[in-house]
Motif scaffolding. Structure first.
Motif, mmCIF file in Angstrom:
data_model
loop_
_atom_site.group_PDB
_atom_site.id
_atom_site.type_symbol
_atom_site.label_atom_id
_atom_site.label_comp_id
_atom_site.label_asym_id
_atom_site.label_seq_id
_atom_site.Cartn_x
_atom_site.Cartn_y
_atom_site.Cartn_z
ATOM 1 N N ILE A 1 0.840 -1.201 0.000
ATOM 2 C CA ILE A 1 0.000 0.000 0.000
ATOM 3 C C ILE A 1 0.873 1.247 0.000
ATOM 4 O O ILE A 1 0.555 2.245 -0.657
ATOM 5 C CB ILE A 1 -0.970 -0.005 1.200
ATOM 6 N N ASP A 2 2.005 1.210 0.728
ATOM 7 C CA ASP A 2 2.958 2.328 0.703
ATOM 8 C C ASP A 2 3.343 2.661 -0.734
ATOM 9 O O ASP A 2 3.346 3.828 -1.149
ATOM 10 C CB ASP A 2 4.234 1.974 1.480
ATOM 11 N N ALA A 3 3.682 1.629 -1.494
ATOM 12 C CA ALA A 3 4.121 1.819 -2.882
ATOM 13 C C ALA A 3 2.991 2.369 -3.739
ATOM 14 O O ALA A 3 3.183 3.297 -4.541
ATOM 15 C CB ALA A 3 4.637 0.500 -3.453
ATOM 16 N N ALA A 4 1.789 1.819 -3.577
ATOM 17 C CA ALA A 4 0.651 2.261 -4.390
ATOM 18 C C ALA A 4 0.272 3.709 -4.074
ATOM 19 O O ALA A 4 -0.024 4.500 -4.978
ATOM 20 C CB ALA A 4 -0.550 1.333 -4.165
ATOM 21 N N LEU A 5 0.295 4.069 -2.795
ATOM 22 C CA LEU A 5 -0.066 5.440 -2.407
ATOM 23 C C LEU A 5 0.951 6.459 -2.902
ATOM 24 O O LEU A 5 0.619 7.632 -3.078
ATOM 25 C CB LEU A 5 -0.194 5.547 -0.883
ATOM 26 N N PRO B 1 12.064 4.001 -6.076
ATOM 27 C CA PRO B 1 12.140 2.606 -5.612
ATOM 28 C C PRO B 1 10.768 1.957 -5.427
ATOM 29 O O PRO B 1 10.596 0.761 -5.688
ATOM 30 C CB PRO B 1 12.888 2.726 -4.277
ATOM 31 N N TYR B 2 9.779 2.748 -4.988
ATOM 32 C CA TYR B 2 8.415 2.217 -4.895
ATOM 33 C C TYR B 2 7.914 1.817 -6.278
ATOM 34 O O TYR B 2 7.291 0.759 -6.455
ATOM 35 C CB TYR B 2 7.476 3.267 -4.289
ATOM 36 N N LEU B 3 8.166 2.679 -7.262
ATOM 37 C CA LEU B 3 7.747 2.378 -8.630
ATOM 38 C C LEU B 3 8.406 1.102 -9.125
ATOM 39 O O LEU B 3 7.779 0.287 -9.805
ATOM 40 C CB LEU B 3 8.119 3.547 -9.554
ATOM 41 N N SER C 1 20.456 4.233 -7.344
ATOM 42 C CA SER C 1 19.893 5.320 -8.127
ATOM 43 C C SER C 1 21.015 6.019 -8.899
ATOM 44 O O SER C 1 22.190 5.993 -8.487
ATOM 45 C CB SER C 1 19.207 6.349 -7.224
ATOM 46 N N SER C 2 20.650 6.632 -10.011
ATOM 47 C CA SER C 2 21.620 7.415 -10.785
ATOM 48 C C SER C 2 20.933 8.630 -11.349
ATOM 49 O O SER C 2 19.708 8.669 -11.485
ATOM 50 C CB SER C 2 22.233 6.582 -11.918
#
Length: 477
Positions: free
Chosen positions: A153-157, A442-444, A472-473
């Motif tokens: 849910i964290d990622a979706a929100l 990162p969630y995406l 990440s870059s």
């Protein structure tokens, strides 16, 4: 006066207020009011609805709002639900006059929900839908573990605002076009048959195959704004329960979106009408003074933010005045005959959102009267940046475009022919928050399962942020 007597007084007042609102021309659904203690109404305020799935962000919002209430720094007098019938919750501890004002305010909100074009396609039974979804989410927690569900849910929100609010309208238009083409094909099929018809059919099939092969080359065929829907439909990383959660969050955002894009109009409309209704009903001297104090508190302005109640009220009153008493120039140029103020504000209520409302009706005189300006941070200080009325108006309009959220589209769902997701931020003068980018990508990645790329602009240079699941870059392009 005991609680039973107060309820009886409120019931009588509601009948008077309801009749007065209808007499003035408001058109609303059946209304149901309930008086709730502070912890309940602030829970509703944090969740946005009486019933909704559980998540820590709602608890965070509740703690903030309840703390403000406890320290007398802020107060929710009521909460109203866009539904049919319409439900409103009054704060226990409100005085009778406060509840009278709130009831008049709420009836105007309900009139706005029912009649504004931007609410036309919203579901009117979301209370039941959200309750059903919350129950399914609890079952997922029991089956897959609470930590796993909450993490998802964290990622979706993190991307919940990236939807296409008009998608249902566009689908309707596409469906009509499709039906028209089918009708044309049917008419074409009614032509006289010949011995060569099979050759024509082969040629049509070849053309369709050629078109299909061209479509495969680009995915999606055109940039797509609805990032939530794109991931739901095309991510190979998601399980069925995860698609369900994302679909629910997306559906709920569709429900809340019209409220976001009509905030100034909606609150201005409700303030306009509670003022007129309360002036027309009988109030004793004490009630009149308390009403004046409460109303002045509602429309109190701030140096650092727009008060939607005040701005909306001022614009509606100004429109009514200008259409009731047009200048000779307005009579000649626009054909205004006068006496059309009420008709005009009802027309605006039915057809506009905040962007068109401000663009069309926020005048130079109003901006100067309200001392509106744009400001920005210079060094360590916030300073006034712009006072020109057109730039101030345009700045306000710009800040509300796309609900105030960045406009990001899916450019390529198979970038580098490796299933990577390429997104583009359509830069319009406001840079993205780099910290937020680095936390959201990162969630995406967890939703998509492959490397994520986001193109944006920093310091007037195109920049590409990427995340491959490990690091990440960032590079200028």
């Amino acid at each position: 006066m005991n609680s039973k007597d107060e309820l009886r007084v409120l019931e009588d007042a509601l009948q008077v207020i309801n009749a007065k609102a209808k007499e003035l021309g408001l058109d609303f659904y059946d209304m149901f009011f309930e008086i709730c203690p502070a912890d309940i109404i602030y829970t509703f305020g944090a969740y946005g609805m009486p019933t909704r799935f559980s998540h820590w962000t709602f608890g965070k919002a509740y703690h903030k709002m309840k703390t403000q209430y406890d320290y007398n720094l802020g107060r929710i007098y009521e909460m109203v639900i866009n539904s049919n019938p319409c439900y409103a919750f009054l704060l226990e501890g409100n005085s009778i006059i406060q509840n009278k004002l709130v009831m008049a305010h709420v009836l105007a909100h309900c009139d706005f929900f029912k009649n504004n074009a931007y609410f036309k396609n919203t579901s009117r039974n979301m209370v039941e839908s959200m309750a059903s979804a919350a129950e399914r989410f609890r079952e997922y927690e029991f089956e897959f573990g609470r930590a796993k569900v909450e993490s998802f849910i964290d990622a979706a929100l993190s991307i919940q605002e990236h939807i296409e609010p008009r998608l249902m309208i566009k689908r309707g238009e596409n469906l009509r076009k499709k039906r028209q083409k089918e009708k044309e094909r049917t008419c074409h099929a009614e032509r006289i048959e010949t011995p060569y018809d099979d050759l024509w059919e082969l040629e049509e099939a070849r053309k369709d195959t050629s078109k299909d092969s061209e479509k495969v080359k680009k995915f999606p065929i055109e940039p797509e704004k609805d990032l939530m829907l794109f991931i739901i439909q095309h991510s190979k990383e998601l399980e069925d329960w995860q698609r369900d959660i994302m679909s629910v969050i997306r559906q709920e955002m569709h429900y809340f979106w019209p409220q976001m894009e009509t905030k100034i109009m909606n609150e201005g409309w409700a303030t306009y009408w509670h003022l007129r209704i309360m002036r027309d009903i009988h109030l004793d001297e004490t009630e009149t003074i308390e009403f004046a104090k409460m109303h002045s508190g509602i429309i109190q302005t701030s140096r650092t933010r727009i008060n939607p109640y005040t701005l909306g009220l001022k614009i509606f009153e100004d429109v009514e005045k200008r259409w009731d008493n047009p200048t000779p120039e307005e009579r000649e140029r626009y054909g205004r005959s006068g006496g059309e103020g009420k008709q005009k504000i009802f027309e605006i209520r039915a057809n506009e959102n905040d962007i068109s409302f401000l663009r069309n009706y926020l005048t130079k005189e109003l901006i100067e009267e309200m001392d509106l300006y744009l400001y920005k941070k210079v060094g360590n200080e916030w300073k006034v940046d712009e006072k020109d009325w057109e730039k101030v108006r345009d700045g306000l309009v710009s800040s509300m475009t796309n609900g105030g959220y960045p406009y990001i589209t899916v450019q390529d769902g198979d970038y580098n022919k490796n299933g990577e997701l390429y997104l583009k931020h359509h830069y319009e003068g406001t840079e993205l928050d780099v910290y937020y980018i680095e936390k959201t990508i990162p969630y995406l990645h967890s939703l998509w399962g492959h490397t994520i790329h986001l193109e944006t602009v920093l310091d007037n240079k195109s920049v590409l942020f990427s995340f491959n699941g490990e690091k990440s870059s960032k590079k200028f392009i």
